[in-house]
Design an enzyme around this catalytic site. Structure first.
Site, PDB file in Angstrom:
ATOM      1  N   SER A  59       0.955  -1.246  -0.010  1.00  0.00           N
ATOM      2  CA  SER A  59      -0.173   0.223   0.085  1.00  0.00           C
ATOM      3  C   SER A  59       0.895   1.058  -0.012  1.00  0.00           C
ATOM      4  O   SER A  59       1.595   1.557  -1.106  1.00  0.00           O
ATOM      5  CB  SER A  59      -0.905  -0.186   1.399  1.00  0.00           C
ATOM      6  OG  SER A  59      -2.059   0.851   1.036  1.00  0.00           O
ATOM      7  N   HIS A  86      -4.646  -1.527  -4.037  1.00  0.00           N
ATOM      8  CA  HIS A  86      -6.237  -2.035  -3.643  1.00  0.00           C
ATOM      9  C   HIS A  86      -6.938  -1.757  -4.671  1.00  0.00           C
ATOM     10  O   HIS A  86      -8.116  -1.409  -4.523  1.00  0.00           O
ATOM     11  CB  HIS A  86      -6.642  -1.298  -2.402  1.00  0.00           C
ATOM     12  CG  HIS A  86      -5.516  -1.367  -1.239  1.00  0.00           C
ATOM     13  ND1 HIS A  86      -4.991  -2.613  -0.669  1.00  0.00           N
ATOM     14  CD2 HIS A  86      -4.944  -0.341  -0.715  1.00  0.00           C
ATOM     15  CE1 HIS A  86      -4.092  -2.452   0.171  1.00  0.00           C
ATOM     16  NE2 HIS A  86      -4.019  -0.872   0.562  1.00  0.00           N
TER      17      HIS A  86
END
Length: 243
Positions: free
Chosen positions: A134, A170
């Site tokens: 991330s 994501h």
């Protein structure tokens, strides 16, 4: 033993459920270790939880996961002060640097304040494998999309730019990610980029794309480019399943 070329494995994964632990190192993290070329000893893996404010609980969870995986663990924290006198010695002495998720804007600001941004570039050039999830994926790129400023995603454009691409994380699990990433590339805010579903990573050798990998069946990565009509063109990439 450094990798034989500057190496990045940028992911939306690398962390998996684990028995008796909060989480464990997943196949993507193990593959980052494999890319370092270590053999005959425990791989040295340094953890940075800067994007989560160096949460003590998170750091402890890393040590638990590292012990279970057979790594020789260490960590660099910047809050409330650096935990080591010589950050360069720590980072360049690793096989792998693993950066966790959270606020990529906060991570980049703290790294610049303490000179960690330049140390990361030096470590990368020296063959220390850089990986992360991330925020720990976006940071190596020119930029991407972030919730660092609130629930409505915004662009981030001041990444380390070790590779000349943008990064979407994501991509399949957070509904704002895909349309915003595409629109930012279409309007020129971000350059051509690679996006990853949860559980997927992108491997770069130097500044060149090598391949995409997944620790979850059915997940994929995508190349997103600005099209000739000013829109975005998304291409699903062949993604190799690990483990």
């Amino acid at each position: 033993m450094p990798a034989d070329a500057p190496t990045i494995l940028a992911t939306s994964g690398g962390v998996v459920p684990a028995p008796r632990l909060r989480w464990g190192a997943g196949p993507l993290t193990d593959y980052a270790v494999e890319l370092s070329g270590v053999s005959g000893r425990a791989p040295k893996v340094c953890f940075l939880g800067t994007a989560c404010g160096d949460s003590p609980a998170l750091i402890k969870e890393f040590y638990d996961a590292a012990q279970a995986a057979g790594y020789e663990p260490s960590h660099l924290q910047l809050f409330t002060m650096p935990n080591v006198d010589d950050m360069r010695e720590l980072l360049l002495g690793q096989d792998v640097i693993w950066v966790f998720g959270g606020s990529v804007a906060g991570l980049l600001a703290m790294w610049q304040l303490h000179g960690v941004d330049e140390l990361m570039r030096e470590a990368w050039q020296a063959g220390v494998v850089l990986t992360g999830v991330s925020a720990g994926s976006i940071c190596w790129h020119v930029g991407g999309t972030t919730d660092s400023f609130g629930p409505d995603l915004r662009p981030i454009t001041n990444g380390l730019a070790l590779v000349p691409y943008s990064n979407g994380v994501h991509y399949d699990s957070e509904e704002q990610r895909r349309p915003l990433f595409q629109s930012l590339i279409a309007d020129g805010t971000l350059p051509t980029g690679y996006a990853t579903d949860d559980g997927v990573g992108v491997h770069y050798r130097g500044t060149e794309f090598v391949e995409t990998l997944t620790e979850r069946k059915g997940k994929a990565a995508y190349l997103v480019e600005r099209g000739p009509d000013g829109g975005a063109v998304e291409t699903r990439l062949e993604t190799r399943l690990l483990g």
